[in-house]
Every structure is written in structure tokens, then in C-alpha cells.
Scaffold this active site. Structure first.
Site, short mmCIF file in Angstrom:
data_model
loop_
_atom_site.label_atom_id
_atom_site.label_comp_id
_atom_site.label_asym_id
_atom_site.label_seq_id
_atom_site.Cartn_x
_atom_site.Cartn_y
_atom_site.Cartn_z
CG ASN A 30 -1.82 1.16 1.34
OD1 ASN A 30 -1.41 2.28 1.05
ND2 ASN A 30 -3.05 0.94 1.76
CG ASP B 106 -3.07 4.60 0.72
OD1 ASP B 106 -3.09 4.40 -0.50
OD2 ASP B 106 -3.94 4.16 1.51
CG HIS B 107 0.82 6.29 4.82
ND1 HIS B 107 -0.08 7.31 5.04
CD2 HIS B 107 0.27 5.18 5.37
CE1 HIS B 107 -1.12 6.84 5.71
NE2 HIS B 107 -0.94 5.54 5.91
NE ARG C 263 8.48 20.69 3.42
CZ ARG C 263 9.79 20.87 3.51
NH1 ARG C 263 10.51 21.09 2.44
NH2 ARG C 263 10.38 20.84 4.68
CG HIS D 204 -8.23 4.03 1.15
ND1 HIS D 204 -8.38 3.98 2.51
CD2 HIS D 204 -9.45 4.36 0.65
CE1 HIS D 204 -9.65 4.27 2.82
NE2 HIS D 204 -10.30 4.51 1.70
NE ARG E 209 -9.37 8.46 4.38
CZ ARG E 209 -9.62 7.61 5.38
NH1 ARG E 209 -8.88 6.54 5.55
NH2 ARG E 209 -10.60 7.84 6.22
NE ARG F 259 -7.62 11.45 5.47
CZ ARG F 259 -8.14 10.93 6.59
NH1 ARG F 259 -7.40 10.18 7.37
NH2 ARG F 259 -9.39 11.19 6.92
CD GLU G 161 -7.60 0.04 1.71
OE1 GLU G 161 -6.45 -0.41 1.64
OE2 GLU G 161 -7.97 0.82 2.61
CB THR H 190 -5.65 4.55 9.55
OG1 THR H 190 -5.57 3.48 8.60
CG2 THR H 190 -5.72 3.98 10.95
CB THR H 191 -9.50 1.73 7.45
OG1 THR H 191 -9.00 2.33 6.26
CG2 THR H 191 -10.87 1.15 7.20
CD GLU I 292 -7.41 -6.09 3.52
OE1 GLU I 292 -7.54 -5.85 2.30
OE2 GLU I 292 -6.76 -5.39 4.30
CG HIS J 39 -5.50 -1.70 9.54
ND1 HIS J 39 -4.97 -1.02 10.59
CD2 HIS J 39 -6.10 -0.77 8.76
CE1 HIS J 39 -5.26 0.26 10.47
NE2 HIS J 39 -5.94 0.45 9.36
CG HIS K 157 1.83 3.54 9.15
ND1 HIS K 157 2.49 3.26 10.32
CD2 HIS K 157 1.81 4.89 9.03
CE1 HIS K 157 2.83 4.40 10.90
NE2 HIS K 157 2.43 5.39 10.13
#
Ligand code: PXP
Length: 240
Positions: free
Chosen positions: A6, A8-9, A17, A42, A44, A48, A69, A99-100, A150, A189, A212
Site C-alpha cells: 500500500n 498511500d503514505h 510539501r 486507497h 479517500r 488526503r 481500496e 486510518t480505517t 479482508e 492493517h 504504514h
């Protein structure tokens, strides 16, 4: 067992920035080049981290199994039907959460959930529902026509090592119940080096989705090394 990374981060860091670095598309490519079996993003409602263009580019440019996701909203279903990823995972989404936070409550879900499953599955997308490892939720997901669930590993992964036993037992029986109901079983997760092994040891689990910790640990070790280590943990439990 597939490792879906994942990214996302990576987008979270980029957005801090406001520029284009680091690029989640490049991270997705690197994850695959480093031995990951798929990529998860994901999108969202509040955008974000991942943005529409990131998702479109990953779907078009990264030769990997994409797991999209998403909340079961009309907007997200529309995006999925346009992009047709191989897999979608339906998750609950609250604007204020970090988070979820929990699995979807399939038993009390609005009719929209069934409608989303039908439309996505009808387009040939493998539909998974993110749920707690609860027998009633698993049965309801099967009833709704999902192909996969999941299982939420957050409570297990967040527990102190000595307190993980009951969580693990619940996940084990959930994985068995999912397979018995004819569902594919995924898990995710909060997973990290110390919590991945016991999940990989469950033969029913066909995919783990990790974000994460994997992205955070990449700051110290580099993404290829982190992915190699996670794949080695999986291989130690599953062979290959
Ligand atoms: N699976 C689902 C359904 C999630 O919502 C998330 C978090 O985006 C993950 C897996 C990955 O969790 P983590 O980022 O804690 O590894």
C-alpha cells in the site's frame, strides 16, 4: 501468499510539501521491481493522500495486480468501473479518522453496499470486503456476493506480543470460516515484521496488504530491503 504494498503514505509525504516528490507511482513501480506481488491504494473521499491521477497512473503504468481500496459510494464505484482494476476492497470511511478504524458492518450495511458489490463484480472485478474476523460478518459478506474478505488484523497487530493469542485465534477461525463459505481470504492493517509471520502461517490467507510500517521502515532500510525481508518472512511460513 501475495504481498500487496500500500503506497498511500508515499503520497502523504508528497502532499506534506505540496509538490510531486516522492511519487507514489514510482514507489509502486519500485515495490513491484523489489518483489511485491501487487499494489494497493486507497482513494479517500477527501483525497488526503492518494489522488485521482495517482490511481489512474498506477492502473495504467504499473504492471501489477492493483487492489483499489474504496468506500462503497457512487463516486468510487464510478471510478472503479472506469478504471477496471483487477481487485477492489470495500472499506468503511469516516472523514475524521486517521486510518480505517474498523471493518465494515456488513450486517447493518446500507443497500448501497450490495449494489456496489453487484456492479463491481458484474464488471469482472474481484470484490473484497474489509471486515472483522466475525463469523456473522463473514457469512453476510458471502451472502452479498463478495468473492473475498479482508480480515482486519489491526487489533492483533497493535496488541502487545503476549496479548496477541486471542486475536490470533479469532483470525485463524475467521480465515477457516471464510474459506468454508467459498470466499478468498485476505488480511491486513497494522502488520509489521513482528506480526506478519503468524498471519502468513495461515494457509487460507491468499494476500496481505501492508502500508504504514512498510513505507515507514523504508526510510531506514530502503523499500527493496523491507520488501525482501517481508517476502522472506512469508516464505519461511509458506515455502517458496
Ligand atoms: N487493509 C485495509 C483495508 C486498510 O484500510 C489498510 C490501511 O489503509 C491496510 C490494509 C494497510 O494497513 P497499514 O497501513 O496499517 O499497513
Amino acid at each position: 501468499m501475495r504481498l500487496s504494498v500500500n503506497v498511500d503514505h508515499v503520497a502523504t509525504l508528497r502532499n506534506a510539501r505540496g509538490g510531486s516528490f516522492p511519487c507514489p507511482v514510482a514507489a509502486a513501480r519500485l515495490a513491484i521491481d523489489s518483489g511485491a506481488d501487487g499494489v494497493t491504494v486507497h482513494l479517500r473521499e477527501d483525497r488526503r493522500h492518494i489522488r485521482d491521477r495517482d490511481l489512474e497512473r498506477i492502473a495504467a503504468e504499473v504492471p501489477a495486480r492493483l487492489n483499489f481500496e474504496m468506500a462503497a459510494t457512487a463516486e468510487m464505484v464510478g471510478i472503479a468501473l472506469r478504471l477496471r482494476p483487477p481487485a477492489c476492497c470495500l472499506v468503511p470511511e469516516k472523514r475524521q479518522e486517521l486510518t480505517t478504524e474498523g471493518g465494515l458492518d456488513v450486517l447493518r450495511a446500507a443497500p448501497d453496499l450490495g449494489e456496489a458489490v453487484r456492479r463491481l463484480a458484474g464488471a469482472g472485478i474481484e470484490v473484497s470486503i474489509f471486515i472483522e474476523a466475525d463469523p456473522a460478518q463473514i457469512a453476510a459478506a458471502a451472502q452479498l456476493g463478495a468473492q473475498a474478505v479482508e480480515l482486519h488484523t489491526g487489533a492483533y497487530a497493535d496488541a502487545a506480543p503476549e496479548a496477541r493469542g486471542p486475536h490470533l485465534a479469532r483470525l485463524r477461525s475467521g480465515a477457516a470460516a471464510a474459506r468454508a463459505a467459498g470466499l478468498l481470504c485476505h488480511a491486513g492493517h497494522g502488520l509489521a515484521y513482528d506480526s506478519l509471520g503468524p498471519i502468513a502461517a495461515m494457509p487460507e490467507v491468499a494476500e496481505v496488504s501492508i502500508g504504514h510500517f512498510l513505507i515507514g521502515q523504508s526510510v531506514f532500510e530502503g523499500m527493496p530491503a523491507v520488501i525482501r525481508r517481508m517476502k522472506a518472512i512469508i516464505a519461511a511460513e509458506r515455502g517458496g
